[in-house]
Design a protein around this motif. Structure first.
Motif, PDB file in Angstrom:
ATOM      1  N   GLN A   1       0.832  -1.206   0.000  1.00 16.61           N
ATOM      2  CA  GLN A   1       0.000   0.000   0.000  1.00 16.61           C
ATOM      3  C   GLN A   1       0.866   1.256   0.000  1.00 16.61           C
ATOM      4  O   GLN A   1       0.600   2.202  -0.750  1.00 16.61           O
ATOM      5  CB  GLN A   1      -0.929   0.006   1.217  1.00 16.61           C
ATOM      6  CG  GLN A   1      -2.016  -1.034   1.141  1.00 16.61           C
ATOM      7  CD  GLN A   1      -2.775  -1.167   2.444  1.00 16.61           C
ATOM      8  OE1 GLN A   1      -2.238  -0.981   3.535  1.00 16.61           O
ATOM      9  NE2 GLN A   1      -4.045  -1.519   2.331  1.00 16.61           N
ATOM     10  N   LYS A   2       1.895   1.273   0.815  1.00  9.66           N
ATOM     11  CA  LYS A   2       2.801   2.430   0.838  1.00  9.66           C
ATOM     12  C   LYS A   2       3.458   2.616  -0.521  1.00  9.66           C
ATOM     13  O   LYS A   2       3.559   3.744  -1.022  1.00  9.66           O
ATOM     14  CB  LYS A   2       3.879   2.246   1.912  1.00  9.66           C
ATOM     15  CG  LYS A   2       3.375   2.386   3.322  1.00  9.66           C
ATOM     16  CD  LYS A   2       4.479   2.101   4.314  1.00  9.66           C
ATOM     17  CE  LYS A   2       3.945   2.029   5.723  1.00  9.66           C
ATOM     18  NZ  LYS A   2       4.988   1.691   6.707  1.00  9.66           N
ATOM     19  N   ASN A   3       3.897   1.530  -1.126  1.00  9.09           N
ATOM     20  CA  ASN A   3       4.556   1.637  -2.427  1.00  9.09           C
ATOM     21  C   ASN A   3       3.608   2.127  -3.514  1.00  9.09           C
ATOM     22  O   ASN A   3       4.028   2.844  -4.424  1.00  9.09           O
ATOM     23  CB  ASN A   3       5.210   0.313  -2.818  1.00  9.09           C
ATOM     24  CG  ASN A   3       6.484   0.059  -2.033  1.00  9.09           C
ATOM     25  OD1 ASN A   3       7.049   0.978  -1.440  1.00  9.09           O
ATOM     26  ND2 ASN A   3       6.933  -1.170  -2.018  1.00  9.09           N
ATOM     27  N   ILE A   4       2.329   1.777  -3.430  1.00 12.23           N
ATOM     28  CA  ILE A   4       1.352   2.320  -4.377  1.00 12.23           C
ATOM     29  C   ILE A   4       1.223   3.827  -4.186  1.00 12.23           C
ATOM     30  O   ILE A   4       1.223   4.586  -5.155  1.00 12.23           O
ATOM     31  CB  ILE A   4      -0.024   1.623  -4.224  1.00 12.23           C
ATOM     32  CG1 ILE A   4       0.060   0.182  -4.735  1.00 12.23           C
ATOM     33  CG2 ILE A   4      -1.109   2.397  -4.980  1.00 12.23           C
ATOM     34  CD1 ILE A   4      -1.195  -0.646  -4.480  1.00 12.23           C
ATOM     35  N   VAL A   5       1.134   4.274  -2.941  1.00 13.57           N
ATOM     36  CA  VAL A   5       1.038   5.714  -2.673  1.00 13.57           C
ATOM     37  C   VAL A   5       2.297   6.427  -3.170  1.00 13.57           C
ATOM     38  O   VAL A   5       2.211   7.480  -3.815  1.00 13.57           O
ATOM     39  CB  VAL A   5       0.801   5.994  -1.174  1.00 13.57           C
ATOM     40  CG1 VAL A   5       0.900   7.480  -0.868  1.00 13.57           C
ATOM     41  CG2 VAL A   5      -0.563   5.457  -0.736  1.00 13.57           C
ATOM     42  N   TYR A   6       3.471   5.853  -2.909  1.00 12.69           N
ATOM     43  CA  TYR A   6       4.720   6.466  -3.366  1.00 12.69           C
ATOM     44  C   TYR A   6       4.778   6.538  -4.884  1.00 12.69           C
ATOM     45  O   TYR A   6       5.102   7.582  -5.457  1.00 12.69           O
ATOM     46  CB  TYR A   6       5.944   5.691  -2.858  1.00 12.69           C
ATOM     47  CG  TYR A   6       6.121   5.701  -1.360  1.00 12.69           C
ATOM     48  CD1 TYR A   6       5.801   6.812  -0.601  1.00 12.69           C
ATOM     49  CD2 TYR A   6       6.622   4.588  -0.697  1.00 12.69           C
ATOM     50  CE1 TYR A   6       5.974   6.810   0.769  1.00 12.69           C
ATOM     51  CE2 TYR A   6       6.794   4.576   0.672  1.00 12.69           C
ATOM     52  CZ  TYR A   6       6.475   5.692   1.403  1.00 12.69           C
ATOM     53  OH  TYR A   6       6.641   5.693   2.757  1.00 12.69           O
ATOM     54  N   ALA A   7       4.468   5.439  -5.560  1.00 14.39           N
ATOM     55  CA  ALA A   7       4.522   5.410  -7.025  1.00 14.39           C
ATOM     56  C   ALA A   7       3.494   6.371  -7.609  1.00 14.39           C
ATOM     57  O   ALA A   7       3.802   7.114  -8.557  1.00 14.39           O
ATOM     58  CB  ALA A   7       4.288   3.983  -7.535  1.00 14.39           C
ATOM     59  N   ALA A   8       2.293   6.389  -7.059  1.00 16.37           N
ATOM     60  CA  ALA A   8       1.261   7.301  -7.551  1.00 16.37           C
ATOM     61  C   ALA A   8       1.702   8.751  -7.387  1.00 16.37           C
ATOM     62  O   ALA A   8       1.512   9.571  -8.281  1.00 16.37           O
ATOM     63  CB  ALA A   8      -0.064   7.059  -6.823  1.00 16.37           C
ATOM     64  N   THR A   9       2.312   9.055  -6.256  1.00 13.78           N
ATOM     65  CA  THR A   9       2.791  10.415  -6.002  1.00 13.78           C
ATOM     66  C   THR A   9       3.832  10.832  -7.038  1.00 13.78           C
ATOM     67  O   THR A   9       3.850  11.978  -7.491  1.00 13.78           O
ATOM     68  CB  THR A   9       3.376  10.516  -4.579  1.00 13.78           C
ATOM     69  OG1 THR A   9       2.356  10.164  -3.642  1.00 13.78           O
ATOM     70  CG2 THR A   9       3.868  11.918  -4.279  1.00 13.78           C
TER      71      THR A   9
END
Length: 95
Positions: free
Chosen positions: A30-38
């Motif tokens: 989940q954190k990596n999705i937020v980071y990549a999306a950002t």
């Protein structure tokens, strides 16, 4: 050994920032999705699912794990499905 020590300090800083942003309860995926999306959002904070799935942070994540994490982030209010679009388009809500 100095580089490892520097990495450890960066990790500690990252964990503190995640806690400050309320992200400490998210899973790693989940954190990596937020980071990549950002990193990949356009000016309206929109991103496409396929672009996120192809990001280096998420390439090794199984399809089912990715979409489960994406749904959990939607339920938690971090992202939302863009109105009037196919499933593949989302908007980042929390930064």
């Amino acid at each position: 050994m100095a580089k490892l020590s520097d990495m450890a300090r960066l990790k500690e800083l990252l964990l503190g920032m995640e806690k400050d942003l309320g992200m400490d309860d998210l899973s790693g995926v989940q954190k990596n999705i937020v980071y990549a999306a950002t990193m990949l959002v356009n000016k309206r904070d929109e991103f496409e699912t396929e672009a996120i799935r192809n990001h280096a942070l998420l390439r090794d994540v199984s399809r089912s794990s990715f979409f489960r994490a994406l749904k959990n982030l939607t339920d938690a209010g971090y992202i939302k499905h863009r109105d009037g679009t196919q499933r593949a388009s989302y908007q980042l809500l929390k930064k």
